[in-house]
Design an enzyme around this catalytic site. Structure first.
Site, PDB file in Angstrom:
ATOM      1  N   SER A 118       0.796  -1.237   0.000  1.00  0.00           N
ATOM      2  CA  SER A 118       0.000   0.000   0.000  1.00  0.00           C
ATOM      3  C   SER A 118       0.822   1.279   0.000  1.00  0.00           C
ATOM      4  O   SER A 118       0.277   2.362  -0.218  1.00  0.00           O
ATOM      5  CB  SER A 118      -0.935   0.016   1.210  1.00  0.00           C
ATOM      6  OG  SER A 118      -1.978  -0.909   1.040  1.00  0.00           O
TER       7      SER A 118
ATOM      8  N   TYR B  18      -3.232  -2.188 -10.564  1.00  0.00           N
ATOM      9  CA  TYR B  18      -3.182  -2.014  -9.112  1.00  0.00           C
ATOM     10  C   TYR B  18      -2.299  -3.072  -8.459  1.00  0.00           C
ATOM     11  O   TYR B  18      -1.428  -2.778  -7.636  1.00  0.00           O
ATOM     12  CB  TYR B  18      -4.601  -2.087  -8.555  1.00  0.00           C
ATOM     13  CG  TYR B  18      -4.695  -2.001  -7.058  1.00  0.00           C
ATOM     14  CD1 TYR B  18      -4.438  -0.809  -6.387  1.00  0.00           C
ATOM     15  CD2 TYR B  18      -5.071  -3.103  -6.290  1.00  0.00           C
ATOM     16  CE1 TYR B  18      -4.535  -0.727  -5.008  1.00  0.00           C
ATOM     17  CE2 TYR B  18      -5.173  -3.031  -4.922  1.00  0.00           C
ATOM     18  CZ  TYR B  18      -4.908  -1.844  -4.273  1.00  0.00           C
ATOM     19  OH  TYR B  18      -5.004  -1.764  -2.906  1.00  0.00           O
TER      20      TYR B  18
ATOM     21  N   TYR C 197      -4.921   3.591   8.288  1.00  0.00           N
ATOM     22  CA  TYR C 197      -6.223   2.987   8.554  1.00  0.00           C
ATOM     23  C   TYR C 197      -6.707   3.362   9.941  1.00  0.00           C
ATOM     24  O   TYR C 197      -6.834   4.526  10.256  1.00  0.00           O
ATOM     25  CB  TYR C 197      -6.151   1.458   8.382  1.00  0.00           C
ATOM     26  CG  TYR C 197      -5.399   1.069   7.145  1.00  0.00           C
ATOM     27  CD1 TYR C 197      -5.805   1.569   5.901  1.00  0.00           C
ATOM     28  CD2 TYR C 197      -4.285   0.235   7.191  1.00  0.00           C
ATOM     29  CE1 TYR C 197      -5.121   1.217   4.752  1.00  0.00           C
ATOM     30  CE2 TYR C 197      -3.597  -0.113   6.043  1.00  0.00           C
ATOM     31  CZ  TYR C 197      -4.019   0.385   4.840  1.00  0.00           C
ATOM     32  OH  TYR C 197      -3.347   0.042   3.715  1.00  0.00           O
TER      33      TYR C 197
END
Lengths: 303, 303, 303, 303
Positions: free
Chosen positions: B63, B188, B239
């Site tokens: 990520s 992605y 997050y």
């Protein structure tokens, strides 16, 4: 009671509504249907059939097919399907993924799109056990072997099917889809794209009015299983209008965005009504009205 | 301040944590990584570089790649990307579809999976404008042309990618994905599967510490755009531990489940730390500790 | 840098915005405020104070009071408060009960109404330990003993306070409120109804720019605790505009529907700006603009 | 069919379940009830009454009272109540505030706590129109003037009523509660605290089996209104077990945490069963079983 006369009077009373409502827009093939049509058929457990209007015109079965796939899945393996899908009303949109997330991949009931996809997945896994397809079932029970899948509708749905694809992948991410997403979607779209008339659909639904017994004597479901399907239809067959339908019509039923509605009067008859124009909840506007008139005139409400 | 000595002392202080935490399980390729590794690099805006431990070992960027794709999308067309994705913290799981449903297809920020998919989709559409790929960017800014995509990781992710596929189809059902789902997922997964070392990643991130200016003088972003990326990192980079990271470390940062963390000290340096064991929030356990120790010793917290 | 000149130029640049936005409507007392006002004060850690406009006019502190009650609760008992309230951004409306339900009574952060009520409840329980009230704190740190609660505002809020009452009872049903709901609501409404000027508020906020140390030398918070408060302000101080504020202004801050904003430049100064007209997110429209101009001119953004 | 013999055989078949399940814990007064009790009464539309077990022992009516308050509200002003509360199943917990937030203060149905509070609020507003109270109604229809509110239960509920208070204030914040919260809660708790026996409750419920007509000839509801109440009972009377009850029992019904269940066989009879031990869904464990046995033996399921 002269049922043909009752149907005629219902037909007359709903004439002003022909053409009202909005044809489903999101699938081009459905959007092209002529809205000025209306048909209705009552098939009784004694084998009689009464119809009015465009009752022999084929329309797209859409979500009504979920009743038949559920019945076949239950017939194939009752216990397993109820471990993978609930049987309670949802209180959410028919295609909500939010609720599915809170329930960790277990759809609330088999008539939401997520639940129907799980049922279809289950049926694919049962294929080697010679469970018939929804199409086979409809042909057998209606006695009309020419019923078939409308290829244009199926293609149209697949190419506008991102929401269903999202739902299927989401289910799979929770381990609640066993076959490939593309196989499940194909099968699901095919059963939704079956073209069928009120006459054939009403007749094919009779097993639910006859405690699970088909028109040629086959015990598709036990009495308890047939009650279960009827109960799920009553609590969950109309998305956000289940309570409304229970009140106005008072019968177990299931609607589809093709404008059809199948309703069951236990031990009496199976009813199919069709009119393409939908109300705000996505149910046939004239169909809801006609069924309301019908149960008013016959006292068939179960309440 | 002798930065090498500071790094050495941080290294020593976190030794007991080497091997702690749990390596990401859901992707087999990541699950196979040796957990007993730790590396850290500080690249300063003056061009100095300080490292300890396994700082030259490649790990999966995961990520953290979202920071670079976001920067490239902003550089390509700032206005459009912010019409398609928010920049507020989410308060929900990084892969929540429920929130996406309530927001009608607009992801809360570009670091949630849904937001990152929109960014990738946008970058594909910008390709003809010669916007470089994340891989090109990392090679250029790190000066290491051998950085590449780990094909096994990419394959592993694609075959376990139902949740991402669900998200992409869901976005598309809202009209917020323009390219084919498969193309977006491929792109992605590829950017997430880049293998890179602490040394190269810290150096490639320097443009965010230098108001948008790259290591060879290119103005990748305006000062305002670079601040934007840093602000989104601080509010949404971890997050459900964004507040925790803001407190313990006090820097804009972005973590990945490969165990890497990139953190920015505006006008001073870019930091990359790596250790494969994750804490309950999915962030590198030792990485969080090392960054906390580092900012304690240097006073680099922005608060 | 001549700060007075900077403030003067900011003042000039935002003149066209005076009167823009909408005054908070839901509390009659706030709705009656003259919208054509604007004030701003910068208090530095060196003890200097610079002001423009209506900086000595009192306004309703509203949610900015949550910063001070949080600081006092932390000072009183750090561990306990963080067991009862989170410190992560919420992604939901400031008065959402839905999120509170999903989190089983633990508010996401102390700046949502639910979190602030828990903090107030905690402070009531700490009273016997001689923890000062928010009012006492503001008087002490500003040096202005005449600061007081506006009784009309308090009465107005209580009589329009069903949402807060619902939140308090809801918290109590989860066991996360120990005192009587009416006592907590009284205390909460009282602290929100304090009338204070930019000058006094900026000065009272200085302890957060000074690692927890008050204006008369008292260590209200440890350095780590002060950082925590600043971090929570940055990630959660502006409801759904936290990311926006982080980008445009780049400082920890907290707004109130009375039109005030308190912002902190760590180690440099505390800033208070006030203008009653609110933007769509409920933050002072001119205040946001003025702080953006100020950090543009001073380079005070932490990013 | 000899109904007394049927009841006797049902009684025998459920003997092993006496004492099973858990008595409601959250209200001390209910927690103190002796769990080893069971009673059942069938009152027919012809005026016959059949009972077994502890059918004359009083128990706490709890949520079954919502059926009667709904009927009275409908009788008083049908249109208005349906503008303030829906009639669709909820798919959420009976006391969920999250759903209420998404629906902006309109409860999904009158049997969720929020919906029942709106109904009670409506009844208070109708008082000057001489609409009888639930207590009056039960006394009149059962013919037992000694039925009364158990003051200890009411006090116990009020002192443990934060969730209901939260719900009431929440409704009021949306403008969907007109009277003072305390007045609504008092009235609501009072109706829930009525102590009544199976015999009296079955008899009082007969109007729903008789298209709205009471035992002394009064037309409490029109036929359509009575159907509506039955339909809402079927779709929403058992929280998350509505589908289950529809399948196992197949009747409109409503349960209460006091262990009672009222079920209606349209045009035939009204049934009340009671056993204090609850199943995981909060419905009487033995009551569910007894009703299942009863409809199996009588064929009374409406499906």
């Amino acid at each position: 009671m002269n049922l043909q006369r009752v149907l005629d009077s219902v037909y007359e009373s709903v004439q002003p509504l022909i053409g009202s409502g909005n044809v489903a827009e999101y699938i081009p093939r459905l959007a092209a249907v002529n809205p000025d049509q209306f048909g209705m058929t009552v098939s009784t457990v004694d084998g009689e059939r009464y119809s009015v209007g465009d009752s022999s015109v084929e329309f797209s079965i859409q979500s009504i097919s979920k009743v038949f796939s559920l019945a076949l899945a239950i017939a194939g393996d009752d216990e397993e399907i109820w471990a993978r899908v609930g049987r309670e009303p949802s209180g959410a949109a028919f295609n909500s993924l939010a609720q599915l997330e809170y329930k960790r991949g277990i759809p609330r009931n088999p008539f939401m799109n997520a639940g129907a996809l799980v049922v279809v997945d289950h049926l694919i896994s049962l294929e080697e056990q010679h469970v018939p397809s929804v199409l086979d079932f409809l042909r057998t029970e209606s006695g009309n072997e020419s019923i078939s899948i409308d290829a244009l509708t199926a293609a149209s749905e697949l190419s506008h099917g991102d929401r269903n694809a999202a739902t299927a992948h989401f289910l799979r991410s929770y381990g609640n889809l066993r076959n490939e997403v593309s196989a499940v979607l194909d099968s699901y779209v095919n059963q939704c794209s079956i073209a069928i008339s009120c006459e054939d659909l009403a007749t094919a639904g009779l097993f639910l009015a006859r405690d699970g017994q088909g028109n040629h004597g086959r015990e598709w479901l036990t009495e308890a299983q047939a009650k279960r399907v009827n109960a799920v239809m009553l609590t969950s067959g109309f998305y956000d209008a289940a309570g409304e339908f229970a009140y106005r019509v008072g019968l177990p039923g299931k609607s589809g965005v093709g404008g059809g509605i199948l309703a069951i009067v236990p031990d009496v008859c199976s009813i199919c009504v069709w009119g393409p124009g939908l109300d705000a909840s996505g149910n046939s506007l004239i169909g809801m009205a006609a069924l309301g008139e019908l149960t008013d005139r016959t006292g068939w409400s179960i309440f």
